[in-house]
Design a protein around this motif. Structure first.
Motif, PDB file in Angstrom:
ATOM      1  N   GLU A 297     -22.685  32.806  19.609  1.00 54.98           N
ATOM      2  CA  GLU A 297     -22.705  33.532  20.581  1.00 54.98           C
ATOM      3  C   GLU A 297     -22.654  35.128  21.018  1.00 54.98           C
ATOM      4  N   ASP A 298     -21.977  35.644  19.400  1.00 57.96           N
ATOM      5  CA  ASP A 298     -21.711  37.074  19.088  1.00 57.96           C
ATOM      6  C   ASP A 298     -23.333  37.620  19.465  1.00 57.96           C
ATOM      7  N   ASP A 299     -24.335  36.810  19.135  1.00 55.46           N
ATOM      8  CA  ASP A 299     -26.125  37.117  18.239  1.00 55.46           C
ATOM      9  C   ASP A 299     -26.084  37.766  16.999  1.00 55.46           C
ATOM     10  N   VAL A 300     -24.923  36.728  16.370  1.00 57.30           N
ATOM     11  CA  VAL A 300     -24.382  36.590  14.580  1.00 57.30           C
ATOM     12  C   VAL A 300     -24.870  35.616  13.880  1.00 57.30           C
ATOM     13  N   LEU A 301     -26.543  35.549  13.225  1.00 52.31           N
ATOM     14  CA  LEU A 301     -26.367  35.355  12.732  1.00 52.31           C
ATOM     15  C   LEU A 301     -25.928  34.691  11.239  1.00 52.31           C
ATOM     16  N   ARG A 302     -24.708  33.459  10.982  1.00 51.68           N
ATOM     17  CA  ARG A 302     -23.650  33.433  10.140  1.00 51.68           C
ATOM     18  C   ARG A 302     -23.742  32.525   9.191  1.00 51.68           C
TER      19      ARG A 302
ATOM     20  N   ALA B 252     -51.961   8.226  -0.077  1.00 51.16           N
ATOM     21  CA  ALA B 252     -51.337   6.520  -1.045  1.00 51.16           C
ATOM     22  C   ALA B 252     -50.482   8.212  -1.944  1.00 51.16           C
ATOM     23  N   GLY B 253     -49.223   7.422  -2.304  1.00 50.51           N
ATOM     24  CA  GLY B 253     -48.854   7.744  -3.249  1.00 50.51           C
ATOM     25  C   GLY B 253     -48.798   9.571  -3.501  1.00 50.51           C
ATOM     26  N   ARG B 254     -48.615  10.333  -2.145  1.00 50.82           N
ATOM     27  CA  ARG B 254     -48.998  11.665  -2.644  1.00 50.82           C
ATOM     28  C   ARG B 254     -47.020  12.043  -1.315  1.00 50.82           C
ATOM     29  N   THR B 255     -46.577  13.547  -1.759  1.00 51.14           N
ATOM     30  CA  THR B 255     -45.626  13.757  -1.630  1.00 51.14           C
ATOM     31  C   THR B 255     -45.964  15.379  -1.420  1.00 51.14           C
ATOM     32  N   TYR B 256     -46.026  15.581   0.240  1.00 52.99           N
ATOM     33  CA  TYR B 256     -46.678  17.612   1.041  1.00 52.99           C
ATOM     34  C   TYR B 256     -45.109  17.995   0.399  1.00 52.99           C
ATOM     35  N   ASP B 257     -45.427  19.641   0.828  1.00 51.92           N
ATOM     36  CA  ASP B 257     -44.381  20.020   1.108  1.00 51.92           C
ATOM     37  C   ASP B 257     -44.912  21.122   1.775  1.00 51.92           C
ATOM     38  N   LEU B 258     -43.895  20.406   3.054  1.00 51.33           N
ATOM     39  CA  LEU B 258     -44.613  21.055   4.993  1.00 51.33           C
ATOM     40  C   LEU B 258     -43.685  22.672   4.469  1.00 51.33           C
ATOM     41  N   THR B 259     -44.593  23.474   5.055  1.00 54.39           N
ATOM     42  CA  THR B 259     -43.372  24.647   5.113  1.00 54.39           C
ATOM     43  C   THR B 259     -44.464  25.349   5.948  1.00 54.39           C
ATOM     44  N   GLY B 260     -43.701  26.806   6.587  1.00 53.85           N
ATOM     45  CA  GLY B 260     -44.233  28.184   7.126  1.00 53.85           C
ATOM     46  C   GLY B 260     -45.244  28.471   5.886  1.00 53.85           C
ATOM     47  N   PRO B 261     -45.652  29.659   7.030  1.00 52.75           N
ATOM     48  CA  PRO B 261     -46.679  30.737   6.103  1.00 52.75           C
ATOM     49  C   PRO B 261     -45.977  31.862   5.504  1.00 52.75           C
ATOM     50  N   GLU B 262     -44.968  31.554   5.233  1.00 47.34           N
ATOM     51  CA  GLU B 262     -44.134  32.727   4.673  1.00 47.34           C
ATOM     52  C   GLU B 262     -42.503  32.248   4.860  1.00 47.34           C
ATOM     53  N   ALA B 263     -42.080  32.667   3.536  1.00 47.48           N
ATOM     54  CA  ALA B 263     -40.489  32.947   3.234  1.00 47.48           C
ATOM     55  C   ALA B 263     -39.740  34.348   3.765  1.00 47.48           C
ATOM     56  N   LEU B 264     -38.969  34.330   4.768  1.00 44.46           N
ATOM     57  CA  LEU B 264     -38.011  34.498   5.296  1.00 44.46           C
ATOM     58  C   LEU B 264     -36.991  34.649   5.013  1.00 44.46           C
ATOM     59  N   THR B 265     -36.318  36.319   4.716  1.00 43.15           N
ATOM     60  CA  THR B 265     -34.574  35.925   3.839  1.00 43.15           C
ATOM     61  C   THR B 265     -34.111  36.364   5.651  1.00 43.15           C
ATOM     62  N   LEU B 266     -33.051  35.703   5.960  1.00 40.33           N
ATOM     63  CA  LEU B 266     -32.623  35.628   6.946  1.00 40.33           C
ATOM     64  C   LEU B 266     -32.199  37.110   7.951  1.00 40.33           C
ATOM     65  N   HIS B 267     -31.902  38.164   7.422  1.00 37.49           N
ATOM     66  CA  HIS B 267     -31.987  39.574   7.774  1.00 37.49           C
ATOM     67  C   HIS B 267     -33.435  39.931   8.504  1.00 37.49           C
ATOM     68  N   GLU B 268     -34.469  38.916   7.285  1.00 31.01           N
ATOM     69  CA  GLU B 268     -35.577  39.161   8.584  1.00 31.01           C
ATOM     70  C   GLU B 268     -35.953  38.018   9.661  1.00 31.01           C
ATOM     71  N   VAL B 269     -35.508  36.387   9.820  1.00 27.08           N
ATOM     72  CA  VAL B 269     -35.327  36.541  10.583  1.00 27.08           C
ATOM     73  C   VAL B 269     -34.824  36.444  11.885  1.00 27.08           C
ATOM     74  N   ALA B 270     -33.114  37.589  11.881  1.00 22.72           N
ATOM     75  CA  ALA B 270     -32.939  37.790  12.480  1.00 22.72           C
ATOM     76  C   ALA B 270     -33.488  38.972  13.559  1.00 22.72           C
ATOM     77  N   ALA B 271     -34.558  39.717  12.941  1.00 16.76           N
ATOM     78  CA  ALA B 271     -35.053  40.711  13.424  1.00 16.76           C
ATOM     79  C   ALA B 271     -36.051  39.979  14.102  1.00 16.76           C
ATOM     80  N   VAL B 272     -36.685  38.842  13.643  1.00 17.23           N
ATOM     81  CA  VAL B 272     -38.089  38.206  14.327  1.00 17.23           C
ATOM     82  C   VAL B 272     -37.527  37.271  16.240  1.00 17.23           C
TER      83      VAL B 272
END
Length: 289
Positions: free
Chosen positions: A152-157, A188-208
């Motif tokens: 609620e205070d705009d902080v991602l903790r 058949a028999g496959r395992t797929y890792d579904l991800t976004g196009p980039e890996a972000l730190t939570l600092h970067e998530v907060a900026a976005v």
């Protein structure tokens, strides 16, 4: 696969299962939607609805009789979720299902940091032992959920340190699942890792998120002890709080940082970035924050 051959979809009243069901309906596929509450099921052309909770083996067997393919979206988080999953898988096998597509989680392993990823590993192992043909879709953290992790205070903790997360959009998961369901032999028999196009730190998530909302959102890297204290006020059971906190410690440990090409490979379009996903700017909040 013929569009007249029915597919079964669980979780159609939820965000992910509903997305897949709508895509299959748009493509003209017949479906059986397995839900706990038929009144909440989407009304889609070519779709019938069956009341069948995961743990209700008799109802699941009846619903899946004559249905060769199932998309199994994992059950709601609960202390007995693995037992529910095992009951569903056994009932599907008894009903004669041929291929089960299971929505799992990134880094599923018996010793995964994220506690619920261990549940997904146990489910995967039970599916393998059942003899069913399978495809596993191991989703990273939902990018759609990241705005709800802001307080609620705009902080991602959270105790994520400087770790990175390759969060994936639910629309991309739905597109990938639809691609698999409509071309089963290729997956058949496959395992797929579904991800976004980039890996972000939570600092970067907060900026976005700040750029999308026009607010100043920041990230505070809690210690693990701080994380448990800050979430104690919700009165949640211990297993739930462990899951909330370990979401962040899994990021800190690098277990959600892998970026994969499965989304573009399966869907034919680029994975959706967080910035694009949240460009409209709306956000909510979660007790996990």
């Amino acid at each position: 696969m013929s569009t007249s051959t029915p597919l079964a979809v669980t979780g159609a009243t939820g965000h992910l299962g509903g997305r897949v069901a709508r895509r299959l309906a748009d493509a003209g596929h017949a479906q059986v939607l397995l839900v706990r509450d038929p009144s909440r099921a989407p009304r889609l052309p070519g779709a019938t609805t069956a009341r069948a909770a995961f743990a209700d083996s008799d109802a699941v067997r009846r619903a899946l009789d004559g249905v060769p393919t199932v998309l199994m979206v994992s059950a709601s988080e609960s202390v007995d979720r693995v037992d529910q999953h095992r009951a569903f898988v056994d009932a599907a096998a008894d009903a004669g299902v041929g291929h089960l597509v299971y929505v799992s989680f990134a880094g599923a392993a018996p010793d995964a940091t994220f506690t619920l990823a261990r549940d997904h590993w146990a489910t995967e192992q039970h599916i393998r032992a059942s003899g069913l043909r399978f495809t596993f879709l191991r989703d990273n953290l939902y990018a759609d959920f990241l705005p709800a992790m802001v307080g609620e205070d705009d902080v991602l903790r959270g105790p994520a340190g400087d770790g990175r997360v390759a969060a994936v959009a639910q629309d991309d998961i739905a597109d990938a699942a639809t691609a698999v369901l409509t071309d089963l032999d290729a997956h058949a028999g496959r395992t797929y890792d579904l991800t976004g196009p980039e890996a972000l730190t939570l600092h970067e998530v907060a900026a976005v998120l700040s750029a999308a909302t026009g607010r100043t959102i920041t990230y505070h890297p809690e210690t693990v002890a701080e994380a448990y204290r800050s979430r104690a006020r919700y009165g949640a059971p211990d297993w739930q709080v462990d899951a909330w906190v370990s979401t962040y410690t899994a990021i800190a440990n690098g277990e959600l940082a892998h970026v994969d090409t499965a989304v573009p490979d399966l869907t034919g379009h680029p994975a959706t970035s967080l910035a694009r996903l949240v460009g409209a700017g709306s956000r909510g909040r979660s007790p996990g924050a």
